[in-house]
Enzyme design. Structure first.
Site, PDB file in Angstrom:
ATOM      1  CG  LEU A 144     -38.076 -31.347 -23.095  1.00 43.75           C
ATOM      2  CD1 LEU A 144     -38.660 -32.046 -21.869  1.00 43.75           C
ATOM      3  CD2 LEU A 144     -37.910 -32.359 -24.211  1.00 43.75           C
ATOM      4  CG  ASP A 145     -40.703 -24.739 -27.376  1.00 39.40           C
ATOM      5  OD1 ASP A 145     -41.716 -24.347 -26.775  1.00 39.40           O
ATOM      6  OD2 ASP A 145     -40.475 -24.491 -28.572  1.00 39.40           O
ATOM      7  CE  LYS A 146     -47.855 -27.029 -27.749  1.00 40.52           C
ATOM      8  NZ  LYS A 146     -48.122 -27.331 -29.193  1.00 40.52           N
ATOM      9  CB  THR A 147     -44.331 -25.326 -31.103  1.00 37.47           C
ATOM     10  OG1 THR A 147     -45.568 -25.192 -30.392  1.00 37.47           O
ATOM     11  CG2 THR A 147     -44.618 -25.266 -32.591  1.00 37.47           C
TER      12      THR A 147
ATOM     13  CB  VAL B 146     -34.753 -29.508 -25.421  1.00 36.59           C
ATOM     14  CG1 VAL B 146     -34.677 -30.013 -26.863  1.00 36.59           C
ATOM     15  CG2 VAL B 146     -33.865 -30.340 -24.519  1.00 36.59           C
TER      16      VAL B 146
END
Length: 629
Positions: free
Chosen positions: A319-322, A520
Site C-alpha cells: 500500500l502507498d501511504k499518501t 494499492v
C-alpha cells in the site's frame, strides 16, 4: 432471478414446454395422441422450437465438428424419433432450448448493473449559448451547459455558478449525496439533486469518467477468466468423448453382445442428453458477471474476470501511504502555545500571515483557526522566503511582525529555547511537520501538521489481516512519517523514501517472496508498481485518467475497505464456480452410470440436465447480493 415475462418469444417457449411436458406425462400414464397424428404434432413442436438447434447440428455434421453441443442434441432427437419416442424427442429439444434461454437470462441479469449504467447516460445537454438541447457527442470542451434539479449531469465539468447536492452513486457507489459549490468537479452520469447550476465542460462525451467506466466494464465482461477459458477448452474435448461413449454404449451391447437394439439406443440417447455440458459452460461466466456487477455497484471497477480470480489468491498487499491510507492533505494535529501566548492568539496571528499563501500547510492552518472560532487577523507586508517560511505584519496585535516557517528559518532571527527544540524533535519522530511561529521575541508557538489517516483505513487493515493477508507499506514519504502512520494502523513492514522506480523494484522482490501481490496506490506516481503487481488497485480513481487506465481494479469512491470486500467476493465466486462444476459433474456421472447399466431414463435425464443448469444460474446470480459481513 427476474424473467422477461414481457418477451413474447419467451412466453411462447414456456407455453410450448408446458404443453410438451403435459403430453409426456399423459404418455407415461398411457394416454397417447392417436396415430397417425402423434409424429406430426410432436414434429411441429420440435421444428417450431428447436429449428435453430437442428440446423446448427446438421451444419456440424457436414463440417465434422464433433465438439458441437447442437450436434449432440440433434443426434438425440433424431434417434428418439426413430424409436417412436415422440414425446421424449420433443421434451429433449424444448427443454434444451429453454435451458439455453435461461442461460441467456442469467447472463442478462448478471450484467444488469452494467446495462443500467448505459441506460441512465444523458443523450443531450442544454447549451446556454444556443438556448437549446444539443446531443452530448456534439458538445465541445469549454461549453457552458445548464443542469436543472432532478436531471442527470451529461458531461464532466466544473460548476461556474450555482450550488447543489449531487448523488454520485453511479460513479463511486457512495450512497450519500455530496454538496457541490462553485469550482467543484461534476461527473457525467451523476444526479443533480436540488439546485440549478451552470457548468463548464472539461471533456468530450467519449472521454468522460462515466464513459470510461461503461467501456472498461463491458470490456471486463468480455475478458474471460482462466477458469472460463479452461471450461470452454474442456467442453471442446468433452463433447466428442461423450459422442464416442454413446456410440460404444449402443454398438457393444447390440452388435457384440446381441442385446436389444431399441433398449440400448435409448440408453445411448439418455447418455447424450445428460452429458450436455450446459451447466458446466454457464457456471463460470454467470458467476464472473455477477461478481463484477456487484463490485461495480459498490464503486469498484474490475477490468476482467481474471482479476476476480486473482484477488482470491492474493497473499500480500503493498500500500502507498499518501492518498491511499491517508487523505493526502495536511491538517493541524498539534498546537503548542509558548512564551505566554494564548492558543487563540497563536492560531489567529499565524493564520493571518498564512492567509496570503497558497501552500497546503498554510491553508490547513487557516482552516484550523476558523474551525476553532478564531478569525485570521488582518495583516500586511506579506513576504515569502522560498523553502524557509514567511513574514507579515499583524494589524491586530499592536503591529507585531510575525515570523512563520521552519525551525532553522526562525533561528536566523531569534534564539530558540530548549523546549521549542524538544517539541520540534518530538513532532519529527511522529512523522509530523512543524511550523514554528515567532512574534519577535523568541518562539511563541509551534503548530504540528500531519496527513490525516482515513477513518476506514484502520478497519480495512484489520479486516485484511484477519484474512491472513501480509501488508507492506511502500511510500515516497519519509521513513519517520511512514513508520508513524504504519504503527498507528498496525502495519509492520514499511519502506519509505521510495521513488516510483524503487517501488517497482520492491514489488518485484515481493512477488518473488509471496507469489501473488496486489498494489494499492493513487495511480499517478505508483503506476510502475501498479503495472508490475499481480493486481493493481487504484484509489480514488474518479476523475483520474492515469488511475483508470493503469490499474486492473479502480476504486471510484476512494474507500480502502472495498479491498477486503473484493477479496471475500472473489473467494466466494471461485468457491461458487467449483461447487457448481462439481455438482453438475456429479449429477452427470450418476446418469451416465445408469445409462451404462441399462437403467437410464430419458425423461429424468432431461429434467436433471435442465434442473442443474437452472440451479447453477440461480446460485451464481446470488453473488449479486454478496455483502462484506
Amino acid at each position: 432471478m427476474k424473467l422477461p415475462i414481457q418477451d413474447n418469444e419467451f412466453l411462447f417457449l414456456l407455453s410450448s414446454v408446458t404443453i410438451v411436458i403435459v403430453l409426456e406425462v399423459l404418455s407415461i400414464i398411457g394416454l397417447h395422441i392417436p396415430q397417425p397424428y402423434a409424429p406430426f404434432v410432436f414434429a411441429a413442436f420440435i421444428i417450431g422450437i428447436g429449428h435453430g438447434v437442428l440446423l446448427n447440428g446438421i451444419k456440424a455434421i457436414f463440417k465434422l465438428k464433433f465438439s458441437s453441443i447442437n450436434l449432440l442434441m440433434t443426434i438425440a432427437v433424431v434417434a428418439a424419433f426413430y424409436l417412436e419416442e415422440y414425446p421424449e424427442a420433443a421434451v429433449v429439444i424444448v427443454l434444451y432450448v429453454l435451458g439455453e434461454r435461461l442461460e441467456d437470462i442469467g447472463l442478462e441479469n448478471s450484467k444488469l448493473a452494467l446495462n443500467q449504467l448505459v441506460s441512465i447516460a444523458p443523450k443531450t445537454a442544454f447549451v446556454k449559448s444556443e438556448n437549446k438541447n444539443v446531443p452530448v457527442n456534439a458538445i465541445a470542451v469549454g461549453t457552458i451547459i445548464q443542469v436543472k434539479p432532478g436531471e442527470m449531469i451529461p458531461l464532466d465539468g466544473k460548476i461556474i455558478s450555482g450550488e447543489t447536492t449531487v448523488d454520485e452513486a453511479a460513479i463511486t457507489g457512495e450512497p450519500i449525496p455530496k454538496d457541490k459549490h462553485q469550482g467543484a468537479i461534476l461527473f457525467a452520469g451523476t444526479l443533480n439533486k436540488d439546485g440549478f447550476v451552470e457548468m463548464e465542460t472539461t471533456t468530450l462525451s467519449t472521454d468522460t469518467t462515466f464513459a470510461k467506466i461503461i467501456r472498461l466494464t463491458f470490456e471486463a465482461a468480455a475478458s474471460r477468466s482462466d477458469t472460463q477459458k479452461f471450461i470452454q477448452r474442456f467442453s471442446q474435448f468433452y463433447t466428442p468423448i461423450i459422442i464416442a461413449m454413446a456410440v460404444l454404449i449402443f454398438a457393444v451391447p447390440v452388435f457384440i453382445l446381441q442385446l436389444d437394439f431399441d433398449l440400448w439406443l435409448k440408453q445411448a440417447i439418455t447418455l447424450l442428453v445428460i452429458a450436455c455440458p450446459c451447466a458446466l459452460v454457464i457456471s463460470t461466466p454467470v458467476a464472473i458477471y455477477a461478481a463484477i456487477g456487484n463490485a461495480s455497484a459498490k464503486g469498484a471497477l474490475v477490468k476482467g474476470g481474471k482479476y476476480i480470480e486473482a484477488m482470491a489468491k492474493i497473499k500480500a498487499i503493498a500500500l502507498d501511504k499518501t492518498r491511499t491510507i491517508t487523505y493526502g492533505t495536511p491538517i493541524v494535529s498539534d498546537i503548542f502555545p509558548l512564551n505566554g501566548t494564548s492558543r487563540g492568539e497563536l492560531l489567529a496571528c499565524t493564520a493571518g500571515t498564512e492567509f496570503f499563501s497558497e501552500h497546503p500547510l498554510a491553508q490547513a492552518i487557516v482552516t484550523a483557526s476558523r474551525a476553532e472560532g478564531f478569525e485570521p487577523h488582518k495583516a500586511e507586508s506579506f513576504k515569502s522566503i522560498m523553502g524557509k517560511g514567511a513574514t507579515a505584519k499583524c494589524l491586530v496585535c499592536t503591529d507585531k511582525t510575525v515570523f512563520v516557517g521552519k525551525l532553522e528559518f526562525i533561528r536566523e532571527y531569534h534564539e530558540i529555547s530548549e523546549d521549542a527544540e524538544k517539541i520540534v524533535e518530538k513532532l519529527a519522530t511522529e512523522g509530523k511537520t512543524s511550523v514554528v511561529v515567532s512574534f519577535g521575541q523568541g518562539v511563541d508557538g509551534i503548530i504540528g501538521l500531519t496527513d490525516a489517516i482515513k477513518p476506514d483505513s484502520v478497519t480495512a487493515i484489520k479486516e485484511l489481516q484477519a484474512l491472513n493477508i501480509e501488508l507492506i507499506m511502500l511510500t515516497g514519504d519519509s521513513e519517520k512519517a511512514a513508520h508513524y502512520v504504519a504503527n498507528s494502523i498496525g502495519i509492520k513492514k514499511v519502506y519509505g523514501d521510495l521513488l516510483p522506480e524503487h517501488k517497482s523494484e520492491k514489488m518485484s522482490a515481493l512477488l518473488k517472496e509471496y507469489g501473488s501481490v496486489a498494489m494499492v496506490g493513487d495511480g499517478i506516481n505508483d503506476a510502475p508498481a501498479l503495472a508490475s503487481s499481480t493486481v493493481g488497485i487504484a484509489m480514488g480513481a474518479a476523475g483520474s485518467d492515469t488511475a483508470i487506465e493503469t490499474a486492473n481494479i479502480a476504486l471510484m469512491n476512494d474507500k480502502l475497505c472495498l479491498i477486503p470486500l473484493l477479496i471475500r467476493l472473489s473467494k466466494k465466486t471461485l468457491l461458487r464456480i467449483k461447487t457448481n462444476t462439481i455438482g453438475a459433474i456429479a449429477v452427470k456421472m450418476v446418469f451416465i452410470a445408469l445409462a451404462f447399466m441399462g437403467y437410464g431414463n430419458l425423461v429424468f435425464a432431461i429434467a436433471a440436465d435442465v434442473g442443474v443448469t437452472l440451479i447453477v444460474i440461480l446460485l451464481s446470480l446470488n453473488l449479486m447480493r454478496f455483502e462484506n459481513k
